[in-house]
Design a protein around this motif. Sequence first.
Motif, PDB file in Angstrom:
ATOM      1  N   LEU A  53      -9.098   4.940  16.852  1.00 41.91           N
ATOM      2  CA  LEU A  53      -7.687   4.628  16.702  1.00 41.91           C
ATOM      3  C   LEU A  53      -6.929   5.171  17.904  1.00 41.91           C
ATOM      4  CD1 LEU A  53      -6.771   5.247  12.940  1.00 41.91           C
ATOM      5  CD2 LEU A  53      -7.798   3.253  14.035  1.00 41.91           C
ATOM      6  N   LEU A  54      -6.047   4.342  18.442  1.00 45.32           N
ATOM      7  CA  LEU A  54      -5.242   4.732  19.593  1.00 45.32           C
ATOM      8  C   LEU A  54      -3.857   5.203  19.180  1.00 45.32           C
ATOM      9  CD1 LEU A  54      -6.156   1.709  21.888  1.00 45.32           C
ATOM     10  CD2 LEU A  54      -7.192   3.988  21.882  1.00 45.32           C
ATOM     11  N   PHE A  59      -2.228   8.267   7.296  1.00 48.27           N
ATOM     12  CA  PHE A  59      -2.203   7.367   6.150  1.00 48.27           C
ATOM     13  C   PHE A  59      -0.792   6.799   5.997  1.00 48.27           C
ATOM     14  CE2 PHE A  59      -1.543   6.316   1.721  1.00 48.27           C
ATOM     15  CZ  PHE A  59      -2.731   5.703   1.346  1.00 48.27           C
ATOM     16  N   GLY A  60      -0.715   5.480   5.834  1.00 51.71           N
ATOM     17  CA  GLY A  60       0.578   4.823   5.660  1.00 51.71           C
ATOM     18  C   GLY A  60       1.180   4.279   6.933  1.00 51.71           C
ATOM     19  N   GLU A  61       0.689   4.745   8.098  1.00 51.92           N
ATOM     20  CA  GLU A  61       1.187   4.227   9.370  1.00 51.92           C
ATOM     21  C   GLU A  61       0.393   3.002   9.793  1.00 51.92           C
ATOM     22  OE1 GLU A  61       2.654   8.357  11.564  1.00 51.92           O
ATOM     23  OE2 GLU A  61       0.714   7.466  12.109  1.00 51.92           O
ATOM     24  N   ARG A  62       1.063   2.056  10.431  1.00 50.84           N
ATOM     25  CA  ARG A  62       0.330   0.912  10.979  1.00 50.84           C
ATOM     26  C   ARG A  62      -0.566   1.409  12.102  1.00 50.84           C
ATOM     27  NH1 ARG A  62       1.806  -5.149  12.691  1.00 50.84           N
ATOM     28  NH2 ARG A  62       0.236  -5.405  14.304  1.00 50.84           N
ATOM     29  N   GLN A  96      -5.426  -1.414  -4.800  1.00 54.86           N
ATOM     30  CA  GLN A  96      -4.259  -1.854  -4.032  1.00 54.86           C
ATOM     31  C   GLN A  96      -4.327  -1.222  -2.656  1.00 54.86           C
ATOM     32  OE1 GLN A  96      -0.426  -0.302  -5.308  1.00 54.86           O
ATOM     33  NE2 GLN A  96       0.541  -2.282  -4.942  1.00 54.86           N
ATOM     34  N   VAL A  97      -4.243  -2.050  -1.617  1.00 58.37           N
ATOM     35  CA  VAL A  97      -4.464  -1.550  -0.265  1.00 58.37           C
ATOM     36  C   VAL A  97      -3.457  -2.138   0.719  1.00 58.37           C
ATOM     37  CG1 VAL A  97      -6.948  -1.287  -0.660  1.00 58.37           C
ATOM     38  CG2 VAL A  97      -6.100  -3.405   0.358  1.00 58.37           C
ATOM     39  N   ASN A  98      -3.213  -1.378   1.788  1.00 62.34           N
ATOM     40  CA  ASN A  98      -2.641  -1.921   3.017  1.00 62.34           C
ATOM     41  C   ASN A  98      -3.762  -2.009   4.033  1.00 62.34           C
ATOM     42  OD1 ASN A  98       0.212  -2.446   2.691  1.00 62.34           O
ATOM     43  ND2 ASN A  98       0.457  -0.240   2.370  1.00 62.34           N
ATOM     44  N   ASP A 111      -4.574 -10.264  11.022  1.00 63.87           N
ATOM     45  CA  ASP A 111      -3.851 -10.143   9.760  1.00 63.87           C
ATOM     46  C   ASP A 111      -3.512  -8.685   9.497  1.00 63.87           C
ATOM     47  OD1 ASP A 111      -2.653 -10.959   7.426  1.00 63.87           O
ATOM     48  OD2 ASP A 111      -4.497 -11.039   6.259  1.00 63.87           O
ATOM     49  N   THR A 112      -2.347  -8.447   8.867  1.00 65.73           N
ATOM     50  CA  THR A 112      -1.979  -7.090   8.481  1.00 65.73           C
ATOM     51  C   THR A 112      -0.878  -7.119   7.438  1.00 65.73           C
ATOM     52  OG1 THR A 112      -1.084  -4.961   9.218  1.00 65.73           O
ATOM     53  CG2 THR A 112      -0.403  -6.920  10.453  1.00 65.73           C
ATOM     54  N   THR A 113      -0.975  -6.252   6.454  1.00 62.50           N
ATOM     55  CA  THR A 113       0.086  -6.121   5.458  1.00 62.50           C
ATOM     56  C   THR A 113       1.225  -5.264   5.979  1.00 62.50           C
ATOM     57  OG1 THR A 113      -1.003  -4.203   4.453  1.00 62.50           O
ATOM     58  CG2 THR A 113      -1.486  -6.368   3.499  1.00 62.50           C
TER      59      THR A 113
END
Length: 327
Positions: A53-54, A59-62, A96-98, A111-113
């Motif tokens: 991850l860059l 958790f919760g951040e795009r 339930q997920v993002n 794709d992204t929620t």
Amino acid sequence: MRRRSVLLAVPAGLLALAGCGDDDSDKGEKTSPKPESPSAQPTAKMDGPVPALLGGTKFGERPEVARGVGKGPGKLETKTLVAGRGPVAAKGDYIQVNYLGQIWDTGKVFDTTWDKGRNPFVFRVGAGEVVPGWDKGLEGKKVGSRVELAIPPELGYGPQGRPPVIKGTDIMVFVVDVVGVFNSKSSAHGSKVAQDNKDLPKVGDDTDGKAPAITVPKTKAPKKLVSAYVLEGDGREVKETDTVLLQYRGVLWDGGKEFDSTYASKALAKFNLPELVPGFRDGLKGKKIGSRVLLVMPPELAYGKEARDKIPANSTLVFSVDILAVS
């Protein structure tokens, strides 16, 4: 309460993200993920078998995910980036997920929620409602976890891919945040609301996962739809375009006999709100997620003169409905 007695079939093996964006709750607000050029997604040192991850590491951040290095794995690879401490997602549970999904070698986000106007995605673990890589990679994960998946074609869309975005040779990379887990013992957990109208049914407010009592008064049934909180949750309001995950019990006004119950079937119900009978659709619209709602539907907002299984013609229906999640 569905208009039809059978569930619509979901093609097995399709990421019911199955439309990559079709679960959008604000049609006017939707923003499609913009394709990103390879230069916009730099490579970075691999974090084990998955790309690093860059940015957006919490958790919760795009998240911002680097391109994959090399040809990529030939099998499913998973890495827990953030370890949650909540309930475990067991096979058969709703999770339930993002999520954010991109292509291994190009870093192109497909794709992204986390797009504006999108709901978290809800599906049943191990039921073939999503690609196999999701079923295998997310079973056993805890609420509060962030998981990264690298999914080869045979556990994704196979050799046919998902044109024009995903080729049959593409490895898909996902970062998934587990927001919630629900099963047949789940209940709403809102604030109790006074039930002081003696002419309306009384609904139990226990939150132990058992079917609440529904006591119907010996009075004439209301002529208009009743939609009232029993427990008021703190989530956002349900929109008319939402897909809702529900725990419910339905009884007849006349006699109070139960005719339908997710508690009895030990299986939650997931419905597209626009497809429900008018009383259900209009009664849940505008209610808060996490609530228990009393619905009383006159015949014309339910099945009218049509008899349905245990429901006689011209029946007024009474429901206790727990709104667990939306998708």
